[in-house]
Design an enzyme around this catalytic site. Structure first.
Site, PDB file in Angstrom:
ATOM      1  N   GLU A   1       0.872  -1.162   0.000  1.00  0.00           N
ATOM      2  CA  GLU A   1       0.000   0.000   0.000  1.00  0.00           C
ATOM      3  C   GLU A   1       0.918   1.224   0.000  1.00  0.00           C
ATOM      4  O   GLU A   1       1.831   1.315   0.825  1.00  0.00           O
ATOM      5  CB  GLU A   1      -0.870  -0.003   1.268  1.00  0.00           C
ATOM      6  CG  GLU A   1      -1.896   1.090   1.214  1.00  0.00           C
ATOM      7  CD  GLU A   1      -2.779   1.169   2.452  1.00  0.00           C
ATOM      8  OE1 GLU A   1      -2.741   0.238   3.295  1.00  0.00           O
ATOM      9  OE2 GLU A   1      -3.491   2.176   2.574  1.00  0.00           O
TER      10      GLU A   1
ATOM     11  N   ARG B   1       5.587 -12.596   9.772  1.00  0.00           N
ATOM     12  CA  ARG B   1       6.273 -11.372   9.388  1.00  0.00           C
ATOM     13  C   ARG B   1       7.595 -11.257  10.115  1.00  0.00           C
ATOM     14  O   ARG B   1       7.812 -11.895  11.138  1.00  0.00           O
ATOM     15  CB  ARG B   1       5.382 -10.148   9.596  1.00  0.00           C
ATOM     16  CG  ARG B   1       4.985  -9.859  11.005  1.00  0.00           C
ATOM     17  CD  ARG B   1       3.798  -8.886  11.043  1.00  0.00           C
ATOM     18  NE  ARG B   1       4.103  -7.598  10.449  1.00  0.00           N
ATOM     19  CZ  ARG B   1       3.354  -7.011   9.519  1.00  0.00           C
ATOM     20  NH1 ARG B   1       2.281  -7.594   9.055  1.00  0.00           N
ATOM     21  NH2 ARG B   1       3.672  -5.832   9.056  1.00  0.00           N
TER      22      ARG B   1
ATOM     23  N   LYS C   1       4.631   0.604   9.831  1.00  0.00           N
ATOM     24  CA  LYS C   1       4.660   1.805   8.996  1.00  0.00           C
ATOM     25  C   LYS C   1       4.116   3.003   9.750  1.00  0.00           C
ATOM     26  O   LYS C   1       4.580   4.117   9.567  1.00  0.00           O
ATOM     27  CB  LYS C   1       3.815   1.575   7.737  1.00  0.00           C
ATOM     28  CG  LYS C   1       4.596   0.930   6.621  1.00  0.00           C
ATOM     29  CD  LYS C   1       3.900   1.207   5.292  1.00  0.00           C
ATOM     30  CE  LYS C   1       3.291  -0.054   4.767  1.00  0.00           C
ATOM     31  NZ  LYS C   1       2.590   0.102   3.505  1.00  0.00           N
TER      32      LYS C   1
END
Ligand code: ATP
Ligand code: MG
Length: 561
Positions: A34, A259, A269
């Site tokens: 994104e 992850r 982020k």
């Protein structure tokens, strides 16, 4: 067929799929960021995995921007992401896609679901939807708008698109099962009203799809075979499957992996954005940031990051990787591939009282002991030199073998010197050392075999290059920066000494022409990179990439031989 030597659970799944000719033997992966921030080392893991699989199986790899949320996305992020993916060697050829280009198709598919009686327009607001969703132990409550007629839903959905309703007043929801044990299946939201310009679509849309609705459709449109994502989407997979099944369209396989988390590092982020916006760092490419732009600016090579990602592998279980492993990867690479140089970061003047005034000797220095083909270079030597303040102690502690009054050290590639006298100013600060050199001990000559315990680096004063050197350390003091005392947030774990700027450094002459981005090992000190933004030939600025580990011991041994 598989040609990979790597073996992980994802490749095992793909091997099985190939055996039964699922997807007609195709392998097609994607990386779907994104564009709401810069990529970080966690994304590198995902890129390496997805791209690596496409390579190993002779397949294809797409870069796709999952640009479905206009509120947080920007062109700057799109540009940086493309640069970073390319830097890591993620070759998407001509397959650069934007989810926003599929908005019309997604809209039509939503209409299809409404027509099948499987989606409805809901007037509950966000809070009400959340409040009626139920819990893990209790079922949710059906929306009072759930049984609207297909005609009414079609009409309302069209009017949502036309912009007749303010933000937050209506959603389109899938009609699945409010009693499902999987909360994600309790009539999840597919569209929200968001009156906001999109960085690519401008004002075309005022309804935007949710991740859950959009993601599988994007994969389907692009003919992806294996849609690899992180573990938090495991519970969303039934919904991914439900949408594709109920639309009756091509159906990729979602696979989840753990992850990446790294000690002393934040990889969210949202938090990285906060560090930038609140100016705790100088930007997304600050060399202390775990972003790819930050690593690149600091001097990390793309190869070292690839090696790191391949080494940590993939698993189904969340874990924390030691940041030392990342540092090991970059040291391995730089040790083999960087030119050595001498640089004095905290200079202390040395005058060799028995060395002729005005005389300059050019001494031969090895460029890279790990790579004979790198050859050697000449460094000038003269009566006045700089050594590092750390290499002198007026009162030496036990086992301190470097210079102190009356003791000897070897100057690398040069001579053995002896400290005869310490010169001080009126305040008692040491201003210079008066030493003598032993002409019979010149490195590389037959008489140079006299041994001393220590070898130190130096720079000749007359030819020294003045430079700024930035010493970076970990940005956080806690192994897990997200672990905080009550009432505090992760910012309280920031390392106040993560950057130390030295402005009076003295470098050997060849470093004067270092090009931005050039990397060197400063002997005994660490690996350094000429800053791409601030360094110029004639006025070098160096970033410390990483400190050295025990390589000096090896060099010293060789020198003694
Ligand atoms: P957010 O969705 O909160 O903005 P994100 O880090 O998930 O953040 P995306 O842009 O959605 O950002 O990520 C793109 C891809 O990178 C996703 O497939 C995601 O699973 C993967 N990814 C993100 N963070 C990591 C990580 N720490 N380790 C491995 N893969 C990651
Ligand atoms: Mg995400």
């Amino acid at each position: 067929m598989t040609t990979t030597e790597k073996n992980d659970f994802i490749r095992e799944i793909i091997d099985e799929d190939l055996k039964i000719n699922k997807f007609q033997g195709r392998v097609h992966t994607r990386f779907p960021p994104e564009p709401n921030g810069y990529l970080h080392i966690g994304h590198a893991k995902s890129i390496r995995l997805n791209f690596g699989i496409s390579q190993d199986y002779n397949g294809k790899f797409n870069l796709r921007f999952d640009d479905t949320n206009p509120e947080k996305e920007e062109q700057e992020y799109v540009d940086s992401i493309i640069e970073d993916v390319k830097w890591l060697g993620g070759d998407f050829e001509d397959r650069l896609f934007y989810a926003s280009d599929y908005f019309e198709q997604m809209y039509q598919w939503a209409v299809d679901l409404i027509k099948k009686g499987k989606a409805f327009v809901c007037d509950l607001n966000g809070d009400e939807i959340r409040a009626t969703r139920g819990t893990l132990t209790e079922p949710g409550k059906e929306s009072p708008f759930r049984n609207r007629s297909i005609e009414e839903n079609l009409d309302l959905f069209e009017r949502m698109r036309k912009g007749e309703f303010p933000n937050g007043t209506k959603t389109l929801r899938a009609k699945i099962d409010m009693a499902s044990p999987n909360i994600n299946l309790r009539d999840p939201i597919m569209y929200r009203v968001v009156h906001e310009g999109h960085h690519r679509q401008r004002d075309t849309w005022c309804i935007y799809p949710t991740y859950d609705w959009a993601h599988g459709l994007e994969d389907s449109i692009e003919n992806i075979t294996h849609s690899i994502c992180t573990l938090e989407f495991e519970n969303h997979r039934p919904l991914y499957d439900w949408f594709l099944e109920n639309l009756g369209v091509y159906h990729p396989q979602q696979i989840e992996f753990a992850r990446l988390n790294i000690t002393y590092t934040v990889l969210s982020k949202r938090r990285l954005l906060q560090l930038v916006q609140e100016k705790h760092v100088f930007g997304w490419d600050d060399p202390r940031m775990p972003t790819l732009a930050g690593f690149r600016r600091r001097g990390y090579t793309a190869d070292s990051i690839k090696v790191f990602c391949d080494k940590i592998g993939v698993s189904k279980k969340d874990s924390m990787i030691d940041v030392a492993m990342l540092e090991w990867s970059i040291r391995e690479d730089l040790n083999k591939n960087t030119q050595r140089a001498m640089a004095v970061l905290n200079p202390m003047k040395v005058v060799l009282t028995n060395y002729p005034e005005g005389k300059v000797e050019e001494l031969s220095a090895v460029n890279n002991p790990e790579d004979e083909s790198a050859g050697s270079r000449m460094v000038p030597f003269s009566r006045e030199l700089y050594i590092d303040q750390e290499d002198f102690r007026e009162v030496p502690p036990q086992k301190y073998y470097r210079l102190s009054p009356g003791t000897e050290v070897r100057l690398r590639y040069a001579y053995i010197i002896k400290c005869e006298k310490v010169i001080k100013d009126a305040k008692g600060n040491i201003t210079e050392l008066h030493c003598t050199y032993d002409p019979a001990t010149k490195s590389g000559t037959a008489t140079a075999n006299r041994k001393v315990k220590s070898t130190i680096h130096w720079v000749s004063a007359h030819a020294a290059v003045n430079a700024e050197v930035r010493l970076y350390d970990r940005l956080f003091v806690k192994e897990d920066p997200n672990e905080v005392e009550e009432g505090k947030d992760f910012l309280s774990n920031i390392n106040p000494n993560s950057l130390q700027v030295l402005t009076h450094c003295k470098l050997e002459p060849m470093l004067n022409i270092a090009a931005p981005g050039d990397r060197f090992q400063f002997e005994r000190t660490g690996y350094f990179c000429a800053d791409v933004k601030d360094s110029k030939p004639g006025a070098p600025v160096f970033n410390r990439i990483v400190t050295l580990k025990d390589t000096w011991a090896k060099i010293e041994q060789k020198e003694k031989k």
